[in-house]
Design an enzyme around this catalytic site. Sequence first.
Site, PDB file in Angstrom:
ATOM      1  N   TYR A 166      -2.443 -15.043 -15.133  1.00 48.25           N
ATOM      2  CA  TYR A 166      -2.729 -14.597 -13.759  1.00 48.25           C
ATOM      3  C   TYR A 166      -2.321 -15.677 -12.755  1.00 48.25           C
ATOM      4  O   TYR A 166      -2.035 -15.397 -11.583  1.00 48.25           O
ATOM      5  CB  TYR A 166      -4.212 -14.255 -13.641  1.00 48.25           C
ATOM      6  CG  TYR A 166      -4.562 -13.323 -12.509  1.00 48.25           C
ATOM      7  CD1 TYR A 166      -4.324 -11.954 -12.610  1.00 48.25           C
ATOM      8  CD2 TYR A 166      -5.147 -13.793 -11.340  1.00 48.25           C
ATOM      9  CE1 TYR A 166      -4.665 -11.096 -11.575  1.00 48.25           C
ATOM     10  CE2 TYR A 166      -5.490 -12.945 -10.298  1.00 48.25           C
ATOM     11  CZ  TYR A 166      -5.251 -11.600 -10.426  1.00 48.25           C
ATOM     12  OH  TYR A 166      -5.581 -10.753  -9.406  1.00 48.25           O
ATOM     13  N   LYS A 173      -6.459 -15.331  -4.876  1.00 44.60           N
ATOM     14  CA  LYS A 173      -7.743 -14.608  -4.766  1.00 44.60           C
ATOM     15  C   LYS A 173      -8.847 -15.541  -4.275  1.00 44.60           C
ATOM     16  O   LYS A 173      -9.736 -15.128  -3.537  1.00 44.60           O
ATOM     17  CB  LYS A 173      -8.120 -13.966  -6.100  1.00 44.60           C
ATOM     18  CG  LYS A 173      -7.233 -12.788  -6.499  1.00 44.60           C
ATOM     19  CD  LYS A 173      -7.215 -11.693  -5.450  1.00 44.60           C
ATOM     20  CE  LYS A 173      -6.531 -10.427  -5.921  1.00 44.60           C
ATOM     21  NZ  LYS A 173      -6.268  -9.481  -4.811  1.00 44.60           N
TER      22      LYS A 173
HETATM   23  P1  NAD Z   1      -0.930  -1.490  -6.519  1.00 47.40           P
HETATM   24  O1  NAD Z   1       0.378  -2.017  -6.996  1.00 47.40           O
HETATM   25  O2  NAD Z   1      -1.151  -0.047  -6.591  1.00 47.40           O
HETATM   26  O3  NAD Z   1      -1.239  -1.995  -5.046  1.00 47.40           O
HETATM   27  C1  NAD Z   1      -0.732  -3.204  -4.503  1.00 47.40           C
HETATM   28  C2  NAD Z   1      -0.277  -2.858  -3.109  1.00 47.40           C
HETATM   29  O4  NAD Z   1       0.115  -4.032  -2.393  1.00 47.40           O
HETATM   30  C3  NAD Z   1       0.932  -1.905  -3.099  1.00 47.40           C
HETATM   31  O5  NAD Z   1       0.625  -0.754  -2.367  1.00 47.40           O
HETATM   32  C4  NAD Z   1       2.011  -2.705  -2.384  1.00 47.40           C
HETATM   33  O6  NAD Z   1       2.872  -1.906  -1.622  1.00 47.40           O
HETATM   34  C5  NAD Z   1       1.136  -3.602  -1.520  1.00 47.40           C
HETATM   35  N1  NAD Z   1       1.897  -4.732  -0.982  1.00 47.40           N
HETATM   36  C6  NAD Z   1       2.484  -5.748  -1.672  1.00 47.40           C
HETATM   37  N2  NAD Z   1       3.155  -6.536  -0.814  1.00 47.40           N
HETATM   38  C7  NAD Z   1       2.969  -6.029   0.426  1.00 47.40           C
HETATM   39  C8  NAD Z   1       3.397  -6.388   1.719  1.00 47.40           C
HETATM   40  N3  NAD Z   1       4.173  -7.448   1.935  1.00 47.40           N
HETATM   41  N4  NAD Z   1       3.005  -5.619   2.783  1.00 47.40           N
HETATM   42  C9  NAD Z   1       2.242  -4.536   2.596  1.00 47.40           C
HETATM   43  N5  NAD Z   1       1.786  -4.134   1.382  1.00 47.40           N
HETATM   44  C10 NAD Z   1       2.160  -4.877   0.322  1.00 47.40           C
HETATM   45  O7  NAD Z   1      -2.024  -2.290  -7.396  1.00 47.40           O
HETATM   46  P2  NAD Z   1      -3.617  -2.359  -7.314  1.00 47.40           P
HETATM   47  O8  NAD Z   1      -4.042  -2.902  -8.625  1.00 47.40           O
HETATM   48  O9  NAD Z   1      -4.177  -1.073  -6.815  1.00 47.40           O
HETATM   49  O10 NAD Z   1      -3.856  -3.510  -6.257  1.00 47.40           O
HETATM   50  C11 NAD Z   1      -4.682  -3.360  -5.104  1.00 47.40           C
HETATM   51  C12 NAD Z   1      -5.552  -4.593  -4.946  1.00 47.40           C
HETATM   52  O11 NAD Z   1      -6.530  -4.623  -5.991  1.00 47.40           O
HETATM   53  C13 NAD Z   1      -4.813  -5.911  -5.031  1.00 47.40           C
HETATM   54  O12 NAD Z   1      -5.350  -6.825  -4.094  1.00 47.40           O
HETATM   55  C14 NAD Z   1      -5.126  -6.368  -6.436  1.00 47.40           C
HETATM   56  O13 NAD Z   1      -5.004  -7.783  -6.611  1.00 47.40           O
HETATM   57  C15 NAD Z   1      -6.575  -5.915  -6.513  1.00 47.40           C
HETATM   58  N6  NAD Z   1      -7.146  -5.883  -7.864  1.00 47.40           N
HETATM   59  C16 NAD Z   1      -6.529  -5.202  -8.852  1.00 47.40           C
HETATM   60  C17 NAD Z   1      -7.073  -5.171 -10.123  1.00 47.40           C
HETATM   61  C18 NAD Z   1      -6.385  -4.438 -11.244  1.00 47.40           C
HETATM   62  O14 NAD Z   1      -6.702  -4.715 -12.413  1.00 47.40           O
HETATM   63  N7  NAD Z   1      -5.492  -3.528 -10.973  1.00 47.40           N
HETATM   64  C19 NAD Z   1      -8.288  -5.848 -10.376  1.00 47.40           C
HETATM   65  C20 NAD Z   1      -8.897  -6.542  -9.330  1.00 47.40           C
HETATM   66  C21 NAD Z   1      -8.325  -6.550  -8.067  1.00 47.40           C
END
Ligand code: NAD
Length: 266
Positions: A166, A173
């Site tokens: 990660y 984060k």
């Molecule tokens: P996802 O890929 O569906 O979403 C990530 C989003 O970030 C995408 O919509 C992408 O377009 C957007 N993004 C990236 N760069 C960008 C930019 N420059 N401008 C605007 N948008 C931008 O994946 P996800 O897992 O739904 O991620 C959403 C959040 O949840 C993130 O912050 C991720 O770190 C967090 N998260 C995810 C998990 C997991 O296991 N999936 C766990 C904990 C936290």
Amino acid sequence: MKGKAKLMAVSIDLTGKRGVVFGVANQRSIAWAISERLAEAGAELAFTYQNERLRQPVEKATSALGSPMLIQCDATDDDQVQAVYDQIKNDWDEIDFVVHCIAYAERDDLGGDFSATNRQGFRTALEVSAYTLMPVVGRAAPLFGESGGSVVTLTFDASQRVYPGYNIMGTAKAALENEMRQLAVEFGDRNIRVNAISAGPLPTLAARSIPGFRDMTRAHRERSPLGRNINHSEVANTALFLLSDMASGITGAIIPVDAGYGIVAL
Ligand code: NAD
């Protein structure tokens, strides 16, 4: 258990509330699960999409809600963030909440030795995954009405503990969580609450690029007190709660939705 979840769903009513969701990429996005839940509760939503390539999948996902406002926004460009709120102000005048679900790191900076993280990769991960919360909240602030508003962002346990692979996203984060607290203090006197959900691993587009994601998922499943992984709906339910008046006394908090994994030492 199912009955209880249903009861909660009907008791949170967001009819008449409006908000902006940043971070839908497709139907597996956490932001989309949250959006569905908010819409079920009666909220009206506007969506941003990162770039032209994502317009079609975002249109496809959001078409389930009729034809909501869709605005292109690369959140690393402050002018584009401002343009989102300018357009929303034209149509709505005020908003009640914002969902920030944005993260990105270069593939080369995920996996491998952390000490080898490239300087530019560090900047990119921190800028996209942490810095963007500041303009997204700061520029939204003038649109929140007299009763205030609520913001939710998404974090992960790797802000505190080391998950091999990660890497730089853990650093990002940690920064995001600190910003969330500072923003909660800055905007508290206007009753704008800012909170984070620390979600367990969920299979999404972003998660797919993390080496070791399967190991993370397995560790959470095997070692969490609930003995399973969480699902998208559980994060969405928590976001609904935080964005509603039910959470009126909560700001600057990180709510774990991780089946309890965060409390386990061995
Ligand atoms: P996802 O890929 O569906 O979403 C990530 C989003 O970030 C995408 O919509 C992408 O377009 C957007 N993004 C990236 N760069 C960008 C930019 N420059 N401008 C605007 N948008 C931008 O994946 P996800 O897992 O739904 O991620 C959403 C959040 O949840 C993130 O912050 C991720 O770190 C967090 N998260 C995810 C998990 C997991 O296991 N999936 C766990 C904990 C936290």
